[in-house]
Scaffold this motif. Sequence first.
Motif, PDB file in Angstrom:
ATOM      1  N   SER A  96       0.936  -1.188  -0.015  1.00 37.30           N
ATOM      2  CA  SER A  96      -0.007  -0.220  -0.033  1.00 37.30           C
ATOM      3  C   SER A  96       0.850   1.050  -0.001  1.00 37.30           C
ATOM      4  O   SER A  96       0.532   2.229  -0.589  1.00 37.30           O
ATOM      5  N   VAL A  97       2.075   1.170   0.709  1.00 39.22           N
ATOM      6  CA  VAL A  97       2.897   2.202   0.521  1.00 39.22           C
ATOM      7  C   VAL A  97       3.554   2.434  -0.659  1.00 39.22           C
ATOM      8  O   VAL A  97       3.624   3.547  -1.210  1.00 39.22           O
ATOM      9  N   LEU A  98       3.976   1.407  -1.304  1.00 35.50           N
ATOM     10  CA  LEU A  98       4.392   1.506  -2.684  1.00 35.50           C
ATOM     11  C   LEU A  98       3.377   2.246  -3.808  1.00 35.50           C
ATOM     12  O   LEU A  98       3.663   2.888  -4.493  1.00 35.50           O
ATOM     13  N   GLU A  99       2.174   1.657  -3.515  1.00 34.84           N
ATOM     14  CA  GLU A  99       0.931   2.300  -4.503  1.00 34.84           C
ATOM     15  C   GLU A  99       0.795   3.841  -4.250  1.00 34.84           C
ATOM     16  O   GLU A  99       0.544   4.508  -5.210  1.00 34.84           O
ATOM     17  N   ALA A 100       1.065   4.181  -2.943  1.00 37.35           N
ATOM     18  CA  ALA A 100       0.625   5.689  -2.648  1.00 37.35           C
ATOM     19  C   ALA A 100       1.939   6.338  -3.433  1.00 37.35           C
ATOM     20  O   ALA A 100       1.796   7.361  -3.928  1.00 37.35           O
ATOM     21  N   MET A 101       3.209   5.883  -3.215  1.00 40.64           N
ATOM     22  CA  MET A 101       4.287   6.388  -3.687  1.00 40.64           C
ATOM     23  C   MET A 101       4.404   6.669  -5.226  1.00 40.64           C
ATOM     24  O   MET A 101       4.459   7.558  -5.854  1.00 40.64           O
ATOM     25  N   ALA A 102       3.806   5.447  -6.107  1.00 39.63           N
ATOM     26  CA  ALA A 102       3.538   5.546  -7.258  1.00 39.63           C
ATOM     27  C   ALA A 102       2.303   6.671  -7.856  1.00 39.63           C
ATOM     28  O   ALA A 102       2.523   6.947  -8.814  1.00 39.63           O
ATOM     29  N   CYS A 103       1.633   6.916  -6.979  1.00 39.03           N
ATOM     30  CA  CYS A 103       0.686   7.966  -7.318  1.00 39.03           C
ATOM     31  C   CYS A 103       1.446   9.417  -7.018  1.00 39.03           C
ATOM     32  O   CYS A 103       0.714  10.381  -7.262  1.00 39.03           O
ATOM     33  N   GLY A 104       2.384   9.471  -6.549  1.00 39.45           N
ATOM     34  CA  GLY A 104       3.048  10.820  -6.243  1.00 39.45           C
ATOM     35  C   GLY A 104       2.762  11.181  -4.628  1.00 39.45           C
ATOM     36  O   GLY A 104       2.592  12.317  -4.573  1.00 39.45           O
ATOM     37  N   SER A 105       2.257  10.499  -3.887  1.00 40.34           N
ATOM     38  CA  SER A 105       1.969  10.733  -2.512  1.00 40.34           C
ATOM     39  C   SER A 105       3.129  10.916  -1.641  1.00 40.34           C
ATOM     40  O   SER A 105       4.014  10.372  -1.611  1.00 40.34           O
ATOM     41  N   ALA A 106       3.163  12.031  -0.675  1.00 40.86           N
ATOM     42  CA  ALA A 106       4.176  11.964   0.361  1.00 40.86           C
ATOM     43  C   ALA A 106       3.916  10.947   1.243  1.00 40.86           C
ATOM     44  O   ALA A 106       2.646  10.634   1.569  1.00 40.86           O
ATOM     45  N   ILE A 107       4.924  10.404   1.980  1.00 42.33           N
ATOM     46  CA  ILE A 107       4.857   9.282   2.753  1.00 42.33           C
ATOM     47  C   ILE A 107       5.389   9.582   4.035  1.00 42.33           C
ATOM     48  O   ILE A 107       6.386  10.164   4.135  1.00 42.33           O
TER      49      ILE A 107
END
Length: 366
Positions: free
Chosen positions: A275-286
């Motif tokens: 889920s973290v990788l998916e958010a990263m791929a969307c350009g989300s700050a983590i």
Amino acid sequence: MNKTSKVVVAMYSTAESWRGAGISFVNIARGLERHGIEVRMIATMDEVAREFVLAGLSVCRLPSDDFEALRLRRKLSDIRADLVVVDRAHDLRVATRAVVGTRVGIINRYNLFRAKVPADLMTRVAYRDFVKEIIFLSDVQRTRVLAAAPFMGSTPATTIHEGINADSFRPDTAAAEAFRRTYKIVGAFLLAVGALTAEKRYDFMLESLSLLGDEAPPLIICGEGVEEEKIRQHASSLRLDVRMLGRIPREHLSGACNASAGLVHAGCVETFGLSVLEAMACGSAIVACNGGALPEVVGTDGGAGTLVDADSREDMANAIRCLFTEPGQALAMGARARERALRFALGKMEKAYADVVHRHTRGGSV
């Protein structure tokens, strides 16, 4: 190898509900099929079997009972399986009993977050005699587990990171707007995605948020699990603005990530962190805890995401605050997160699994 023209791989799961591991099984199965390998999914729970069917995969539903190993053995014979893939300790034991005296080998995708490595007699026999290869999801997990369980050291092992479809998970303002319309969301919010279970540490996340007082942003949680009511009550007791959407359709997740100010993840024992990788791929700050495989996914230089001390609620609170008080910095972090996510290509993962299968089927007649 079986007498048919293709290698046949069975993927066996006794998971009680649909979680990230199921999504990974779907991605692996589709990848193997793209490499000319026949895949049969075998599940013991209706919900999991149904999701495999919806993904367009060939699925068999077996009952979960005292004859589990015998039923699996018969099914492996019926489909002429060359290999069976498992990713749970229980499933490894069942598969071991099922393949005794057959030519079927086991591929163990090690997806256990527990600190203690299973070392019972059946598990030891499995690694000694029947597991052809162990697949770890991260290098840190591989190092830790093999150091803790020397009896696994004689079994071939490799690391295969999860892969991301960068076309499905990408910066997308239209998807963000559609998500807001669908779920009637207005204003900035923080996102959390994951099963509502103890190891995800939602209590830690909520308590960190509460330290921000009136500055605490709304939190939207996408996921389901046994701790839903506990999390709801905890959020209420802390007077936090928390909305729980349950498990949303997978095609809505990209919109959720794109619409959010950033994703927060409090788990610290992740075997990977899809889920973290998916958010990263969307350009989300983590914002994530510095534990498990998450540093391997997010990176440790702070460029693609902020890793916080897994025991410091203050550190997590401060990192969350920065997402909202320094939006320009969060935007730049999201761009770097997308760039890093592209390293975890789905095609690379698919080929790696196909290579493992071919290694243990005498080259794989495809």
